[in-house]
Each structure stands twice: as C-alpha cells, then as structure tokens.
Design an enzyme around this catalytic site. Structure first.
Site, PDB file in Angstrom:
ATOM      1  N   ASP A   1       0.851  -1.189   0.000  1.00 32.13           N
ATOM      2  CA  ASP A   1       0.000   0.000   0.000  1.00 32.13           C
ATOM      3  C   ASP A   1       0.887   1.239   0.000  1.00 32.13           C
ATOM      4  O   ASP A   1       2.124   1.139   0.015  1.00 32.13           O
ATOM      5  CB  ASP A   1      -0.934   0.014   1.222  1.00 32.13           C
ATOM      6  CG  ASP A   1      -2.283   0.678   0.912  1.00 32.13           C
ATOM      7  OD1 ASP A   1      -2.278   1.719   0.227  1.00 32.13           O
ATOM      8  OD2 ASP A   1      -3.322   0.149   1.344  1.00 32.13           O
TER       9      ASP A   1
ATOM     10  N   PHE B   1       0.524   1.135  -6.910  1.00 33.19           N
ATOM     11  CA  PHE B   1       0.144   0.041  -7.813  1.00 33.19           C
ATOM     12  C   PHE B   1       0.023   0.465  -9.270  1.00 33.19           C
ATOM     13  O   PHE B   1      -0.082  -0.377 -10.155  1.00 33.19           O
ATOM     14  CB  PHE B   1      -1.114  -0.690  -7.350  1.00 33.19           C
ATOM     15  CG  PHE B   1      -2.334   0.151  -7.066  1.00 33.19           C
ATOM     16  CD1 PHE B   1      -2.734   1.190  -7.883  1.00 33.19           C
ATOM     17  CD2 PHE B   1      -3.122  -0.147  -5.963  1.00 33.19           C
ATOM     18  CE1 PHE B   1      -3.872   1.931  -7.625  1.00 33.19           C
ATOM     19  CE2 PHE B   1      -4.273   0.580  -5.687  1.00 33.19           C
ATOM     20  CZ  PHE B   1      -4.643   1.625  -6.526  1.00 33.19           C
TER      21      PHE B   1
ATOM     22  N   HIS C   1     -13.109  -0.828  -7.995  1.00 34.05           N
ATOM     23  CA  HIS C   1     -14.313   0.002  -8.151  1.00 34.05           C
ATOM     24  C   HIS C   1     -14.036   1.492  -7.926  1.00 34.05           C
ATOM     25  O   HIS C   1     -14.889   2.320  -8.202  1.00 34.05           O
ATOM     26  CB  HIS C   1     -15.449  -0.501  -7.250  1.00 34.05           C
ATOM     27  CG  HIS C   1     -15.289  -0.200  -5.790  1.00 34.05           C
ATOM     28  ND1 HIS C   1     -16.361  -0.254  -4.907  1.00 34.05           N
ATOM     29  CD2 HIS C   1     -14.211   0.153  -5.041  1.00 34.05           C
ATOM     30  CE1 HIS C   1     -15.944   0.062  -3.700  1.00 34.05           C
ATOM     31  NE2 HIS C   1     -14.651   0.306  -3.753  1.00 34.05           N
TER      32      HIS C   1
END
Length: 338
Positions: free
Chosen positions: A197, A225, A243
């Site tokens: 992360d 990412f 999403h």
C-alpha cells in the site's frame, strides 16, 4: 403492489428518516440511553443538544422503533436502536455517520450536477476522496471504522469459503490496515503474506500485523500500484480496489498484477458484482455513491469484469457469492495450463 405515488413519497420521506438516524448517530443517543431511559431534557444535557429540537427528533426516532416512550417526555432504547451503540458488535453508527459526513452528504446532494457533466461535484470541491480524508482526521477515522466493519463478514467469508493454496504467498494489493491479510493468514497457517500500500498506510499495517503475531509471516511493502506491485506472489488480492477507478486505470492495475504474479498464480477480486437484470440490488445503491464521489469509479457486472480481465491477459473463472452484496472473482493468466 404499492401505488407508484406511495413509492415516490416513501423515498422523499426517507430523507427525513435518515436525517433523524444521522442525528441519533452523531449525538451518540444510543450510548447515552444504553443504561436506561432518560427524559428528553436530561438526554439533551448529556449530549449537548437543544432540548425542544431533540424532542422532535426523538418523536421521529420512536416512529422508526429506534427509541420508545417510557414515561412522560422520557425515552428508552429499543433492540433495533441498540445497533447504534458504539460498543455493539454489529454497530452501524460509524456507517451512518460516514454517509452523513460533510463531503459524502454534499456528493449525494450534488448528484444531478455530476450527472449533467459526468464529472464528480465532490472531486471538484474536495479533491480525491483519500486526499479529503487525509486532511480531515475525524472523517478518516469514521471511514476506517466504516470500512473495517463492512469488511468483517466479507473477510470471514473469504477465509472460510475460498480454498487457498496451502503454502502460497498472498499479496494484498492496497491492503490498508492489514485486517484482511491477518484473517487469511490465521486461517491458513502455512501461508505467507505481503501487504502492499501507499507509504502513509504501511506503518499502521505493520502495527496491525505485529499485534496479530504475524510479523514473521507477513511483510509490508510501500509503493504505488500504478507503477508496479511486488513480484513472485501466488495469489494477488484486490479487495474494494478496482471500483475506485475507471476502466483504463483498472486495466493498468491488473496488468501490473499480471506482470508480477507467478505463472500459475491467481488474482482474487473482492467487489460487488452487479446483476444483469433490473431488480433492486445493494450494488446499484453503492454504484451511485461511486458515481458521486469518484471520477470514473463504478461497480461492474460479471461481463464487465471479464472484459477488464481480458485486456490484462487474465481470464475470469469462478465467481463466489460472499454475502453483503459482494462477490469473490477468481482470475488466472490467460495462458495458464488447464
């Protein structure tokens, strides 16, 4: 079947009902009423409210069976209302507060403007959601609690219902505070994990995994990412990640995962999968929030996920219903054997 006017007026009334519910959550009424009934003046004193205004809200809450009269101008907490206690195992307080948070409230109220030009009114005023949360610690705390509670049944379902390879290394992409990875590793004692992360998240994740006694089996890696993800994993988990992004960005993330994974690896996508019919579905409600809050964020159907995966040289496999409106999508490299 209800008359269409009843449905429309019911939806209009829902705004007032939710506002009363939000007031109950914000003022912590359930916590104050948990020990026993209070008269409205004393309840107002304890929660710092204007007593005459609070009485009117209590009247609405009583009509929803969240509180009930227990004497002249006195109210007690109902079983339904107890779900708004901060200490309730299935507390919905943070969820209600998050949906009523200033930016979220603005986003939904400005949905017509977003639909007119296709660009989120929320983003125009507040910037990206995660930037907004970073600038507002109280909102960030509510959001984290909301996401953690929402993830509990999904995380438990993932650990119990999916057959992970016994000795796999799982890379939790955008793994947040580490709760999902910890649950999976506890359920699969021979697996190892990598939580990936942004840098400002990884310190908290490391503390979570250490507190869970998993520091020897879990590594925390910081990065973006859109640039790359840790290589050599057997399972790559994307939970409530895709999403947030439009199709082009979602494909970039998936391509980076495809490039990093082992040849016989797999991708697990934990998201809402929209039905193909017009029946009511929680995902359709969430999709409007995504429309309101993100530029390009969306819930997707099975066919839409299959198309995204195909563009990243991945093939959609099994789709497992996880409850709470969510599904687990498994994908493998398109050239994988078998």
């Amino acid at each position: 079947m209800p008359h269409s006017d009843d449905l429309l007026w019911g939806a209009i009334s829902d705004l007032s009902r939710f506002s009363a519910l939000l007031t109950m959550a914000e003022l912590g009424l359930a916590d104050h009423l948990a020990p026993g009934p209070l008269d409205s003046a004393e309840l107002a004193r304890r929660c710092g409210a204007h007593a005459p205004a609070l009485r009117r809200v209590l009247r609405e809450l009583a009509s929803q069976d969240l509180v009930r009269p227990s004497g002249p101008d006195s109210y007690g907490l109902t079983e339904r209302g107890a779900a708004l206690r901060s200490d309730a195992p299935d507390s919905v307080r943070s969820s209600i507060r998050m949906l009523g948070e200033e930016g979220f409230w603005y986003a939904m109220g400005m949905l017509p403007a977003t639909v007119r030009d296709g660009s989120s009114a929320f983003v125009k005023r507040y910037g990206h959601l995660y930037d907004h949360l970073a600038k507002n610690p109280s909102s960030s705390g509510m959001f984290d609690d909301y996401m953690r509670r929402r993830a509990i049944p999904l995380t438990e379902g993932l650990a119990k219902r999916y057959a992970f390879p016994a000795t796999a290394t799982m890379v939790d992409v955008a793994g947040g505070k580490g709760h999902i990875l910890a649950t999976v590793l506890h359920a699969n004692p021979r697996m190892r994990g990598i939580l990936f992360d942004l840098e400002h998240v990884t310190d908290h994740a490391a503390r979570t995994l250490a507190a869970e006694g998993l520091s020897d089996r879990a590594e925390v890696v910081a990065g973006d990412f859109f640039a790359a993800v840790p290589a050599g994993g057997d399972v790559y988990l994307l939970a409530s990640v895709l999403h947030n992004w439009d199709d082009e960005d979602a494909v970039k993330i998936l391509r980076n995962v495809r490039q990093a994974m082992n040849p016989d690896g797999r991708v697990l996508i934990l998201e809402v999968v929209l039905p193909d019919d017009e029946a009511p579905h929680l995902g359709k409600d969430i999709d409007l929030r995504m429309l309101a809050i993100f530029n390009g964020g969306a819930e997707r159907s099975r066919d839409e996920y299959a198309a995204l995966l195909g563009r990243a040289d991945l093939t959609l496999g099994e789709v497992i219903e996880m409850g709470a409106g969510a599904s687990l999508i498994e994908a493998r490299p398109s050239d994988a054997p078998g």
